[in-house]
Scaffold this motif. Structure first.
Motif, mmCIF file in Angstrom:
data_model
loop_
_atom_site.group_PDB
_atom_site.id
_atom_site.type_symbol
_atom_site.label_atom_id
_atom_site.label_comp_id
_atom_site.label_asym_id
_atom_site.label_seq_id
_atom_site.Cartn_x
_atom_site.Cartn_y
_atom_site.Cartn_z
ATOM 1 N N HIS A 160 0.822 -1.214 0.000
ATOM 2 C CA HIS A 160 0.000 0.000 0.000
ATOM 3 C C HIS A 160 0.855 1.262 0.000
ATOM 4 O O HIS A 160 0.711 2.134 -0.848
ATOM 5 C CB HIS A 160 -0.925 -0.002 1.222
ATOM 6 N N GLY A 161 1.767 1.361 0.987
ATOM 7 C CA GLY A 161 2.532 2.592 1.132
ATOM 8 C C GLY A 161 1.647 3.734 1.583
ATOM 9 O O GLY A 161 0.460 3.560 1.884
ATOM 10 N N SER A 162 2.198 4.928 1.649
ATOM 11 C CA SER A 162 1.428 6.095 2.069
ATOM 12 C C SER A 162 2.161 7.362 1.668
ATOM 13 O O SER A 162 3.388 7.432 1.767
ATOM 14 C CB SER A 162 1.215 6.085 3.590
ATOM 15 N N GLY A 163 1.400 8.338 1.234
ATOM 16 C CA GLY A 163 1.995 9.634 0.940
ATOM 17 C C GLY A 163 2.144 10.502 2.165
ATOM 18 O O GLY A 163 2.743 11.582 2.098
ATOM 19 N N ARG A 164 1.612 10.060 3.315
ATOM 20 C CA ARG A 164 1.625 10.879 4.531
ATOM 21 C C ARG A 164 2.529 10.315 5.627
ATOM 22 O O ARG A 164 3.014 11.059 6.474
ATOM 23 C CB ARG A 164 0.204 11.012 5.078
ATOM 24 N N SER A 165 2.702 9.003 5.658
ATOM 25 C CA SER A 165 3.460 8.368 6.737
ATOM 26 C C SER A 165 4.449 7.371 6.167
ATOM 27 O O SER A 165 4.144 6.676 5.193
ATOM 28 C CB SER A 165 2.498 7.650 7.697
ATOM 29 N N ARG A 166 5.619 7.295 6.764
ATOM 30 C CA ARG A 166 6.633 6.334 6.339
ATOM 31 C C ARG A 166 6.418 4.965 6.966
ATOM 32 O O ARG A 166 7.063 3.993 6.580
ATOM 33 C CB ARG A 166 8.038 6.842 6.714
ATOM 34 N N ASN A 167 5.514 4.867 7.936
ATOM 35 C CA ASN A 167 5.352 3.614 8.666
ATOM 36 C C ASN A 167 4.907 2.450 7.783
ATOM 37 O O ASN A 167 5.491 1.363 7.866
ATOM 38 C CB ASN A 167 4.375 3.814 9.831
ATOM 39 N N PRO A 168 3.871 2.604 6.926
ATOM 40 C CA PRO A 168 3.448 1.447 6.112
ATOM 41 C C PRO A 168 4.552 0.896 5.222
ATOM 42 O O PRO A 168 4.725 -0.322 5.118
ATOM 43 C CB PRO A 168 2.282 2.011 5.283
ATOM 44 N N SER A 169 5.314 1.780 4.575
ATOM 45 C CA SER A 169 6.379 1.280 3.704
ATOM 46 C C SER A 169 7.519 0.688 4.519
ATOM 47 O O SER A 169 8.161 -0.277 4.088
ATOM 48 C CB SER A 169 6.901 2.396 2.795
ATOM 49 N N ALA A 170 7.764 1.234 5.714
ATOM 50 C CA ALA A 170 8.820 0.687 6.568
ATOM 51 C C ALA A 170 8.467 -0.740 6.995
ATOM 52 O O ALA A 170 9.336 -1.623 7.018
ATOM 53 C CB ALA A 170 9.026 1.570 7.794
ATOM 54 N N VAL A 171 7.197 -0.974 7.326
ATOM 55 C CA VAL A 171 6.755 -2.324 7.700
ATOM 56 C C VAL A 171 6.916 -3.277 6.518
ATOM 57 O O VAL A 171 7.379 -4.416 6.676
ATOM 58 C CB VAL A 171 5.292 -2.293 8.191
ATOM 59 N N ALA A 172 6.553 -2.814 5.333
ATOM 60 C CA ALA A 172 6.678 -3.658 4.139
ATOM 61 C C ALA A 172 8.132 -3.976 3.839
ATOM 62 O O ALA A 172 8.464 -5.104 3.460
ATOM 63 C CB ALA A 172 6.021 -2.970 2.945
ATOM 64 N N ARG A 173 9.014 -3.002 3.987
ATOM 65 C CA ARG A 173 10.441 -3.238 3.732
ATOM 66 C C ARG A 173 11.024 -4.216 4.754
ATOM 67 O O ARG A 173 11.838 -5.087 4.405
ATOM 68 C CB ARG A 173 11.204 -1.917 3.758
ATOM 69 N N THR A 174 10.634 -4.075 6.006
ATOM 70 C CA THR A 174 11.105 -5.012 7.026
ATOM 71 C C THR A 174 10.627 -6.425 6.713
ATOM 72 O O THR A 174 11.398 -7.393 6.820
ATOM 73 C CB THR A 174 10.595 -4.586 8.414
ATOM 74 N N PHE A 175 9.363 -6.540 6.297
ATOM 75 C CA PHE A 175 8.835 -7.855 5.928
ATOM 76 C C PHE A 175 9.618 -8.437 4.758
ATOM 77 O O PHE A 175 9.959 -9.619 4.764
ATOM 78 C CB PHE A 175 7.358 -7.740 5.567
ATOM 79 N N ALA A 176 9.905 -7.616 3.746
ATOM 80 C CA ALA A 176 10.652 -8.094 2.573
ATOM 81 C C ALA A 176 12.027 -8.607 2.980
ATOM 82 O O ALA A 176 12.476 -9.668 2.508
ATOM 83 C CB ALA A 176 10.777 -6.978 1.545
ATOM 84 N N ASN A 177 12.695 -7.870 3.858
ATOM 85 C CA ASN A 177 14.021 -8.301 4.320
ATOM 86 C C ASN A 177 13.942 -9.609 5.094
ATOM 87 O O ASN A 177 14.793 -10.497 4.941
ATOM 88 C CB ASN A 177 14.646 -7.208 5.196
ATOM 89 N N ASP A 178 12.907 -9.737 5.942
ATOM 90 C CA ASP A 178 12.747 -10.966 6.719
ATOM 91 C C ASP A 178 12.384 -12.149 5.814
ATOM 92 O O ASP A 178 12.872 -13.264 6.001
ATOM 93 C CB ASP A 178 11.660 -10.784 7.783
ATOM 94 N N LEU A 179 11.528 -11.893 4.828
ATOM 95 C CA LEU A 179 11.134 -12.959 3.907
ATOM 96 C C LEU A 179 12.336 -13.478 3.131
ATOM 97 O O LEU A 179 12.456 -14.680 2.870
ATOM 98 C CB LEU A 179 10.062 -12.438 2.948
ATOM 99 N N ALA A 180 13.232 -12.565 2.766
ATOM 100 C CA ALA A 180 14.426 -12.950 2.012
ATOM 101 C C ALA A 180 15.316 -13.898 2.806
ATOM 102 O O ALA A 180 16.094 -14.662 2.212
ATOM 103 C CB ALA A 180 15.213 -11.707 1.605
ATOM 104 N N GLN A 181 15.211 -13.879 4.135
ATOM 105 C CA GLN A 181 15.994 -14.794 4.957
ATOM 106 C C GLN A 181 15.440 -16.217 4.908
ATOM 107 O O GLN A 181 16.135 -17.171 5.234
ATOM 108 C CB GLN A 181 16.002 -14.306 6.418
ATOM 109 N N HIS A 182 14.187 -16.347 4.486
ATOM 110 C CA HIS A 182 13.533 -17.657 4.430
ATOM 111 C C HIS A 182 13.532 -18.258 3.028
ATOM 112 O O HIS A 182 13.557 -19.481 2.883
ATOM 113 C CB HIS A 182 12.095 -17.549 4.925
#
Length: 232
Positions: free
Chosen positions: A127-149
């Motif tokens: 989703h991301g957001s034009g107002r908050s960095r939190n949604p994209s930060a959560v998605a990036r953290t998930f992507a990094n964690d998924l890459a470990q699996h």
């Protein structure tokens, strides 16, 4: 019997279909739960959340079917409780077990298609957001964690509401690619924006169900609620 309320954002412009879809989702989770009654409510359907909340006992818990612990979960939802001291659990998107569960689901998809992760590209459509960095930060953290699996050939993250777009993330990939919509529910973004961006990118790969609709996730939510409510 203990009770749990699954809460999602819903669709403000057309609240009834999303409300019905969440009710069906909650019914599936309820059938998987051991000794827990599961209800549902979207925040967008007028009066539904308040109606469901009035039916809950004080030991009930609320499960936010959201991908980020953002404004809706930390501010809007508590205000809608109107003084009720009900426990709000962490949302789906920050569950520490989520990367391993999604990795297992993606392995199933790879196996069904006789692909390996090493030769497959993955697009995460978030989703991301034009107002908050939190949604994209959560998605990036998930992507990094998924890459470990799962060692995908490449992993590309694109957003509906901020750059890079999903179309940019999905461009130039072969047919041996997966797109995982990093959303909790099927809503307007999943039904309209994600397919439009994939079409714009001439994406030839496979699109998986959204994260929240993966069977392993529904079983996990049911197990989480059953364990928590029987323990307390």
């Amino acid at each position: 019997m203990p009770h749990a309320l699954i809460v999602a954002h819903g669709q403000p412009s057309d609240p009834i279909p999303a409300e019905q879809a969440l009710a069906a989702y909650a019914a599936e989770v309820d059938a998987l739960c051991d000794g827990v009654t599961v209800h549902s409510a979207t925040l967008a359907a007028p009066g539904i959340f308040e109606q469901r909340m009035a039916e809950l006992t004080d030991d009930a818990v609320i499960y936010p079917l959201f991908m980020a612990k953002g404004w809706f979960v930390t501010s809007a939802l508590p205000k809608r409780l109107a003084g009720r001291n009900l426990r709000i659990l962490d949302p789906l998107g920050v569950d520490p077990d989520l990367p391993s569960l999604v990795a297992a689901a993606l392995r199933d998809t790879l196996h069904e298609n006789r692909w390996t992760a090493e030769e497959t590209d993955l697009v995460l459509a978030a989703h991301g957001s034009g107002r908050s960095r939190n949604p994209s930060a959560v998605a990036r953290t998930f992507a990094n964690d998924l890459a470990q699996h799962l060692p995908f050939k490449s992993m590309h993250l694109g957003f509906v509401e901020e750059p890079p777009s999903i179309a940019e993330a999905a461009a130039g990939l072969s047919a041996r690619a997966l797109c995982l919509p990093y959303f909790a529910c099927n809503g307007g973004h999943v039904l309209d924006d994600v397919p439009q961006d994939l079409n714009a990118a001439a994406f030839k790969g496979l699109v998986t169900p959204v994260v929240g609709e993966l069977p392993r996730i529904k079983h996990h939510i049911a197990a989480t609620l059953s364990h928590l409510l029987h323990r307390t």
